[in-house]
Scaffold this active site. Structure first.
Site, PDB file in Angstrom:
ATOM      1  N   HIS A  85       8.868  13.169   3.564  1.00  0.00           N
ATOM      2  CA  HIS A  85       8.217  13.999   2.544  1.00  0.00           C
ATOM      3  C   HIS A  85       8.216  15.461   2.962  1.00  0.00           C
ATOM      4  CE1 HIS A  85       4.178  14.273   4.576  1.00  0.00           C
ATOM      5  NE2 HIS A  85       4.492  13.074   5.028  1.00  0.00           N
ATOM      6  N   ASP A  87       6.336  17.703   1.308  1.00  0.00           N
ATOM      7  CA  ASP A  87       5.037  18.327   1.004  1.00  0.00           C
ATOM      8  C   ASP A  87       4.132  18.258   2.232  1.00  0.00           C
ATOM      9  OD1 ASP A  87       4.773  15.470   0.627  1.00  0.00           O
ATOM     10  OD2 ASP A  87       2.827  15.825  -0.317  1.00  0.00           O
ATOM     11  N   GLU A 152       3.656  13.019  -1.257  1.00  0.00           N
ATOM     12  CA  GLU A 152       3.123  11.953  -0.398  1.00  0.00           C
ATOM     13  C   GLU A 152       1.680  12.228  -0.009  1.00  0.00           C
ATOM     14  OE1 GLU A 152       2.248   9.490   3.122  1.00  0.00           O
ATOM     15  OE2 GLU A 152       2.110  11.667   2.927  1.00  0.00           O
ATOM     16  N   ARG A 327     -10.100   2.931   4.012  1.00  0.00           N
ATOM     17  CA  ARG A 327      -8.790   2.532   4.524  1.00  0.00           C
ATOM     18  C   ARG A 327      -8.781   1.012   4.487  1.00  0.00           C
ATOM     19  NH1 ARG A 327      -4.931   6.731   5.142  1.00  0.00           N
ATOM     20  NH2 ARG A 327      -6.194   8.595   5.376  1.00  0.00           N
TER      21      ARG A 327
HETATM   22  N1  BES Z   1       2.207  10.784   8.044  1.00  0.00           N
HETATM   23  C1  BES Z   1       1.035  10.321   7.412  1.00  0.00           C
HETATM   24  C2  BES Z   1       0.776   8.832   7.588  1.00  0.00           C
HETATM   25  C3  BES Z   1       0.357   8.459   8.962  1.00  0.00           C
HETATM   26  C4  BES Z   1      -0.775   9.025   9.518  1.00  0.00           C
HETATM   27  C5  BES Z   1       1.059   7.520   9.652  1.00  0.00           C
HETATM   28  C6  BES Z   1      -1.167   8.678  10.777  1.00  0.00           C
HETATM   29  C7  BES Z   1       0.660   7.167  10.907  1.00  0.00           C
HETATM   30  C8  BES Z   1      -0.452   7.755  11.481  1.00  0.00           C
HETATM   31  C9  BES Z   1       1.118  10.585   5.935  1.00  0.00           C
HETATM   32  O1  BES Z   1       1.748  11.782   5.609  1.00  0.00           O
HETATM   33  C10 BES Z   1      -0.273  10.667   5.385  1.00  0.00           C
HETATM   34  O2  BES Z   1      -1.089  11.385   5.870  1.00  0.00           O
HETATM   35  N2  BES Z   1      -0.519   9.912   4.357  1.00  0.00           N
HETATM   36  C11 BES Z   1      -1.743   9.932   3.641  1.00  0.00           C
HETATM   37  C12 BES Z   1      -1.501   9.047   2.454  1.00  0.00           C
HETATM   38  C13 BES Z   1      -2.572   9.056   1.424  1.00  0.00           C
HETATM   39  C14 BES Z   1      -2.777  10.400   0.810  1.00  0.00           C
HETATM   40  C15 BES Z   1      -2.248   8.029   0.372  1.00  0.00           C
HETATM   41  C16 BES Z   1      -2.881   9.422   4.498  1.00  0.00           C
HETATM   42  O3  BES Z   1      -2.720   8.480   5.276  1.00  0.00           O
HETATM   43  O4  BES Z   1      -3.968  10.001   4.395  1.00  0.00           O
HETATM   44 ZN    ZN Z   2       3.328  12.244   6.571  1.00  0.00          ZN
END
Ligand code: BES
Ligand code: ZN
Length: 459
Positions: A85, A87, A152, A327
């Site tokens: 992503h 963004d 994302e 979560r």
């Molecule tokens: N890169 C992260 C996901 C992530 C965070 C993977 C920590 C492993 C460890 C991703 O960009 C992210 O932050 N996703 C959001 C998704 C949400 C807005 C649906 C998140 O996890 O808060």
């Molecule tokens: Zn990410």
């Protein structure tokens, strides 16, 4: 492979400069006020892919554009979908950054900027490794399809329809995502589980305007008091979520998995030091890693209402608001959780308060299989790129699209994170190690050859 590694070593300075160029674009997806930068980042990624000779396109979705490009099919070898992503999260609080978030700065072997690790630095490793193959061998050992999205960080709005509509074009054998973390510096990891998410906004309205807290307090329900009560009612003292039915579908951790997690060299006092706390709490009966990776949680993300200015103001506010999220772990259904939550909060809401609850976005959690030839290929590639075999971890973060790929394309994802837990993703002073940027690129280059050795039938 020696040619590739040599080529990548020679290109490191250019790769870093290119990462800086992408990091200068403030492509914040939250709030919708950065449309020009979003488009600029999408164009930047598309142009970067075009420089590999790939016909990259910007494809419109109901939200931000997706960048798509594919290399030619390779007979008998897998097709790999690379997702990332472009963004980023908002940079606030701005005054805590040591250098401005969109002016990338190199310090102590890291590059500091919003998006450095999440996900601009990590996504670029796969573009660079593909370029290295094309430059040194003139071809790629697998077909690569790049899908780089721009929403994302706000829940991947519009991507479900996009993946459904474009399922033929996106058809593949396996997905690769680098948007997570290593276990520790120099100890790479393959992530086999991600949490899901259900994100809510609660608005509480009391009297039609703010009131004198002396004249009216105690007799009129205070929306901010009420928000505090309602939020406190979500969890008990043992850290269990009190929404009825919340745990019904949670798959308990097996003894085996608990043993495996306990065997990881996790140092709790180092963890506490890293985040600057003198103790940790959470659901009773679970370890810190279990809580972070494999148990559902609830957090208030923001809360407002009443007087926030200097000094004291004796007021009974008319309104309060809360943003909060759960979560989730695999098998929990976000829609069911949302329904149960609404009924529970309504039962906690006192007379004199009007409650509005909105689910802002949600995604289920996921666990991917560990016993596939793709996992083995990824394990070998990481070993070559990092000089050390990966450990297998879960993560507390969410990447909503991983479920879509499973449900709509029928494929699993390799979550190969090059970041670190202390990279400050979503926080001030986000960084990415320049060494990991290089090792990740090398691991990715090895991944294409390892995956290329897996035989698949023609699609
Ligand atoms: N890169 C992260 C996901 C992530 C965070 C993977 C920590 C492993 C460890 C991703 O960009 C992210 O932050 N996703 C959001 C998704 C949400 C807005 C649906 C998140 O996890 O808060
Ligand atoms: Zn990410």
């Amino acid at each position: 492979m020696q040619d590739l590694d040599r080529y990548l070593n020679e290109q490191q300075a250019r790769h870093e400069d290119e990462l800086c160029a992408l990091l200068r674009i403030p492509s914040i997806s939250a709030g919708g006020a950065h449309q020009a930068a979003i488009r600029q980042a999408a164009e930047w990624v598309a142009n970067r892919l075009r420089r590999l000779g790939l016909p990259a396109e910007l494809l419109e979705t109901s939200s931000n554009p997706v960048v798509y490009a594919a290399s030619p099919p390779v007979a008998g070898a897998p097709t790999v979908l690379v997702y990332g992503h472009y963004d980023v999260q908002p940079p606030d609080p701005l005054d805590e950054w040591l250098s401005p978030p969109f002016e990338p700065a190199r310090r102590d072997g890291n590059i500091y900027a919003r998006g450095a690790t999440d996900d601009k630095g990590q996504l670029l490793t796969h573009i660079q490794s593909a370029e290295a193959w094309l430059q040194t061998a003139g071809r790629l050992p697998v077909q690569l399809k790049f899908l780089i999205e721009g929403a994302e960080e706000t829940g991947s709005a519009g991507l479900d329809e996009f993946v459904a509509q474009e399922s033929r074009r996106l058809a593949c054998d396996v997905v690769v995502i680098s948007d997570s973390s290593q276990f520790a510096p120099g100890q790479p990891a393959i992530t086999y589980g991600l949490k899901g998410l259900a994100y809510f906004e609660l608005r509480l309205t009391g009297p039609h305007q703010d009131l004198h807290s002396g004249s009216f307090g105690g007799a009129v329900t205070n929306p901010v008091n009420c928000a505090a009560h309602m939020m406190a009612s979500l969890m008990n003292k043992s850290g269990k979520i009190r929404v009825p039915g919340f745990y019904d579908d949670v798959v308990p951790l097996t003894k085996r998995e608990r043993r495996q997690l306990a065997a990881l060299p996790f140092d709790e006092s180092e963890f506490m030091q890293q985040i600057g706390v003198d103790g940790v709490t959470g659901e009773r009966g679970y370890t810190t890693l279990e809580r972070r990776w494999a148990r559902p949680t609830c957090d208030i993300n923001g809360i407002w209402g009443g007087y926030q200015g200097d000094g004291a103001k004796t007021v009974l506010p008319a309104k309060a608001g809360v943003k909060f999220s759960f979560r989730l772990v695999p098998n929990q259904d976000p829609a069911q959780i949302a329904q149960a939550l609404e009924a529970y909060l309504a039962s906690q809401c006192p007379p004199g308060i009007r409650m509005e609850l909105t689910c802002m976005h949600s995604a289920p959690g996921i666990v991917v299989p560990l016993d596939s030839p793709y996992m083995q290929a990824a394990t070998r590639a990481i070993e070559q790129g990092f000089g050390r075999a990966p450990v297998f971890t879960r993560e507390g973060g969410s990447i909503p699209v991983v479920n879509l790929f499973r449900a709509q394309l029928g494929v699993d994802t390799l979550l190969l994170g090059w970041g670190l837990d202390d990279d400050n993703a979503h926080s001030p002073n986000e960084k990415f190690s320049l060494l990991d940027f290089q090792r990740g690129t090398k691991a990715s280059a090895h991944l294409w050859s390892e995956l290329g050795q897996i035989t698949v039938g023609d699609r």
